[in-house]
Design a protein around this motif. Structure first.
Motif, PDB file in Angstrom:
ATOM      1  N   GLU A   3      -5.916   8.786   2.278  1.00 55.56           N
ATOM      2  CA  GLU A   3      -5.908   7.600   3.131  1.00 55.56           C
ATOM      3  C   GLU A   3      -4.925   6.588   2.527  1.00 55.56           C
ATOM      4  O   GLU A   3      -4.383   6.793   1.436  1.00 55.56           O
ATOM      5  N   ARG A   4      -4.714   5.502   3.225  1.00 53.22           N
ATOM      6  CA  ARG A   4      -3.882   4.447   2.655  1.00 53.22           C
ATOM      7  C   ARG A   4      -4.604   3.821   1.461  1.00 53.22           C
ATOM      8  O   ARG A   4      -5.801   3.518   1.521  1.00 53.22           O
TER       9      ARG A   4
ATOM     10  N   GLY B 272       0.823  -1.195   0.000  1.00 56.35           N
ATOM     11  CA  GLY B 272       0.000   0.000   0.000  1.00 56.35           C
ATOM     12  C   GLY B 272       0.856   1.243   0.000  1.00 56.35           C
ATOM     13  O   GLY B 272       2.074   1.203   0.182  1.00 56.35           O
ATOM     14  N   PHE B 273       0.196   2.396  -0.202  1.00 59.82           N
ATOM     15  CA  PHE B 273       0.906   3.672  -0.222  1.00 59.82           C
ATOM     16  C   PHE B 273      -0.047   4.783   0.187  1.00 59.82           C
ATOM     17  O   PHE B 273      -1.270   4.612   0.225  1.00 59.82           O
ATOM     18  N   ARG B 274       0.512   5.931   0.470  1.00 62.50           N
ATOM     19  CA  ARG B 274      -0.237   7.156   0.706  1.00 62.50           C
ATOM     20  C   ARG B 274       0.297   8.252  -0.198  1.00 62.50           C
ATOM     21  O   ARG B 274       1.458   8.209  -0.609  1.00 62.50           O
TER      22      ARG B 274
ATOM     23  N   THR C 167       5.308   4.621   0.344  1.00 60.87           N
ATOM     24  CA  THR C 167       4.804   3.262   0.509  1.00 60.87           C
ATOM     25  C   THR C 167       4.738   2.880   1.990  1.00 60.87           C
ATOM     26  O   THR C 167       5.286   3.566   2.861  1.00 60.87           O
ATOM     27  N   ASP C 168       4.104   1.750   2.256  1.00 67.35           N
ATOM     28  CA  ASP C 168       4.040   1.229   3.624  1.00 67.35           C
ATOM     29  C   ASP C 168       5.431   1.041   4.209  1.00 67.35           C
ATOM     30  O   ASP C 168       5.635   1.191   5.419  1.00 67.35           O
TER      31      ASP C 168
END
Length: 516
Positions: free
Chosen positions: A114-115, A91-93, A159-160
């Protein structure tokens, strides 16, 4: 020129790796003929808000860890654009930073997502006779710009696991009347963008693979390296200075100038930033028409308006392809049909129009690195700098440079304000900064060196001493203030000095003609 064309251009890669530092303190002091800072409420109010100093990238990670592009190069405030993102993370923001001054922070975060679930997207092969690479990814999210002020923005993807890249976008001005117009050179950004293995300069074999380069490059792909290398190197420092001065500003891209014939009506000045090489005929005609209506022009780099391009549609929208056949211009479909639209160097056949008729100087060559030498210390541009004739600033001239030419396309009256000895490709020549004025009252300034905007920071690289920022920032501030006040030629007319320098009519580098 064949492969030599790439050989004389590829040195730009090293310059674009330079980071962005803080602008020199004390660079905005006014006075005298440069005038006082003109306060424009929207810009001043925006920059009075708290900034966010952490807008930079702290961890890029490996190639393709995260990358993305926007489906539009610019939007009006309130419009929505889409981000297309690929990442190897789960995931990313995304965060949007408006670039400005903000008390030295130089950016303000205006939005955060949000993510978003991530996923790796493929790098497609080049297609068609133009060897064009288009990512063609599905959108990851839509972003509304409701409440975003006009300006230049960097979207930061994180990214996460912490890898980061930028995606640039401009929230453009609907009107430029009464304002200094800062132009993001998107066409040039894409020309040098090697994402997918190809640019207008190289094929998948790298710098030596000129013959397999793209003849048309797509906006539907991420930018290489940090995601915005030409913006952060050649544009952001000048934007920070302009916003620090509190002047009335408008933001557009060069593609907007091509799109909208009325966009530049009433503009006070048009500012071409540090690397603005690729222009369509419509861009040039509209900027020239603005000059001839009294609008000032500034070229804060070198090599401006050197390549003629076309902007063509793609399935994703209008002006998503930047076309430039360069040395393969005989194969351009417009050849023999509309020679004025053939995509090669502006000065070259089949329809030569040297850029100097607009810019005042003529691009000569690269690479070089030479001191910038003041020729006219009493010129209004140098007010408050404390320079004298012969004052020099190490390594400020380069990597590319312009020189005043004596040919018929050189505007008059023209003043050479800096005249710098250099050696390029074994040939002794000069780099020039020049100022000319027109019958309309417009003033036109060209720095003649690609390192000007880079030098505005306190960490410019290339061996340029940090104190140079005080000089270039003051000169740029003087110019911004005078140009924002109206046609500069009415208050600061040029006094022709061309004959004092006996300029050479031609390109000494390629003619192997030493000038000193």
């Amino acid at each position: 020129m064949g492969n030599a064309d790439w050989d004389r251009r590829h040195f730009l890669g090293a310059a674009a790796s330079v980071g962005v530092g803080a602008l020199a303190a004390g660079c905005t002091s006014g006075g005298g003929s440069a005038g006082r800072t003109t306060t424009a409420d929207p810009v001043a109010a925006e920059n009075a808000l708290p900034g966010d100093r952490d807008w930079g990238l702290t961890h890029r990670g490996p190639d393709r860890a995260v990358e993305g592009y926007a489906d539009q190069v610019s939007v009006l405030p309130g419009e929505t654009f889409h981000l297309h993102v690929s990442t190897t993370a789960a995931g990313f923001r995304a965060e949007a930073f408006r670039m400005g001054w903000y008390g030295g922070a130089q950016a303000r975060r205006v939005w955060a997502s949000e993510r978003i679930p991530g996923g790796a997207r493929p790098v497609p092969a080049a297609h068609g006779d133009t060897r064009t690479v288009s990512a063609g990814w599905q959108p990851s999210l839509g972003v509304s710009t409701r409440g975003w002020p006009e300006g230049a923005y960097l979207i930061r993807l994180t990214t996460d696991s912490g890898e980061q890249r930028y995606v640039p976008i401009t929230v453009r001005s609907a009107s430029t009347a009464g304002k200094l117009v800062l132009v993001n050179a998107v066409g040039t950004w894409q020309a040098y963008n090697t994402w997918g293995g190809r640019s207008l300069y190289q094929g998948p074999g790298g710098k030596s693979d000129y013959d397999n380069r793209s003849l048309a490059v797509s906006c539907d792909r991420p930018y290489d390296r940090d995601g915005a290398p030409l913006f952060t190197t050649y544009e952001q420092p000048a934007i920070a200075l302009a916003e620090k001065l509190g002047l009335p500003l408008a933001y557009v891209t060069n593609m907007d100038i091509d799109r909208d014939p009325r966009l530049l009506y009433g503009a006070r000045a048009i500012i071409s930033l540090g690397h603005d090489e690729y222009w369509t005929p419509a861009m040039r005609e509209r900027v020239t028409a603005a000059r001839d209506a009294g609008c000032n022009l500034a070229f804060l780099g070198a090599n401006a308006c050197f390549r003629r391009i076309r902007l063509e549609p793609a399935p994703t929208g209008q002006r998503r392809l930047v076309v430039c056949y360069k040395t393969d211009w005989p194969h351009d479909p417009m050849n023999g049909k509309d020679d004025a639209a053939v995509t090669t160097d502006w000065r070259a056949a089949p329809h030569p129009r040297p850029e100097s008729s607009m810019t005042g100087t003529l691009y000569e060559s690269n690479p070089t690195s030479a001191p910038y030498v003041v020729a006219d210390p009493g010129h209004w541009l140098f007010e408050g700098t404390g320079v004298s004739r012969g004052t020099s600033f190490a390594n400020l001239v380069g990597t590319e440079y312009d020189r005043v030419n004596s040919g018929q396309d050189t505007p008059r009256p023209l003043e050479i304000v800096a005249h710098s000895r250099l050696v390029c490709r074994g040939v002794r020549s000069f780099g020039d900064s020049a100022y000319y004025t027109t019958g309309s009252g417009a003033g036109v300034f060209n720095t003649g060196t690609m390192r000007w905007v880079e030098s505005l920071t306190d960490d410019p690289g290339h061996g340029i001493p940090p104190h140079t920022a005080e000089f270039t920032s003051r000169v740029t501030a003087n110019m911004f203030r005078v140009f924002a006040a109206g046609p500069a030629g009415r208050t600061h007319p040029a006094k022709d000095t061309l004959e004092e320098y006996h300029p050479y009519d031609g390109d000494p580098t390629w003619a192997k003609q030493n000038l000193w």
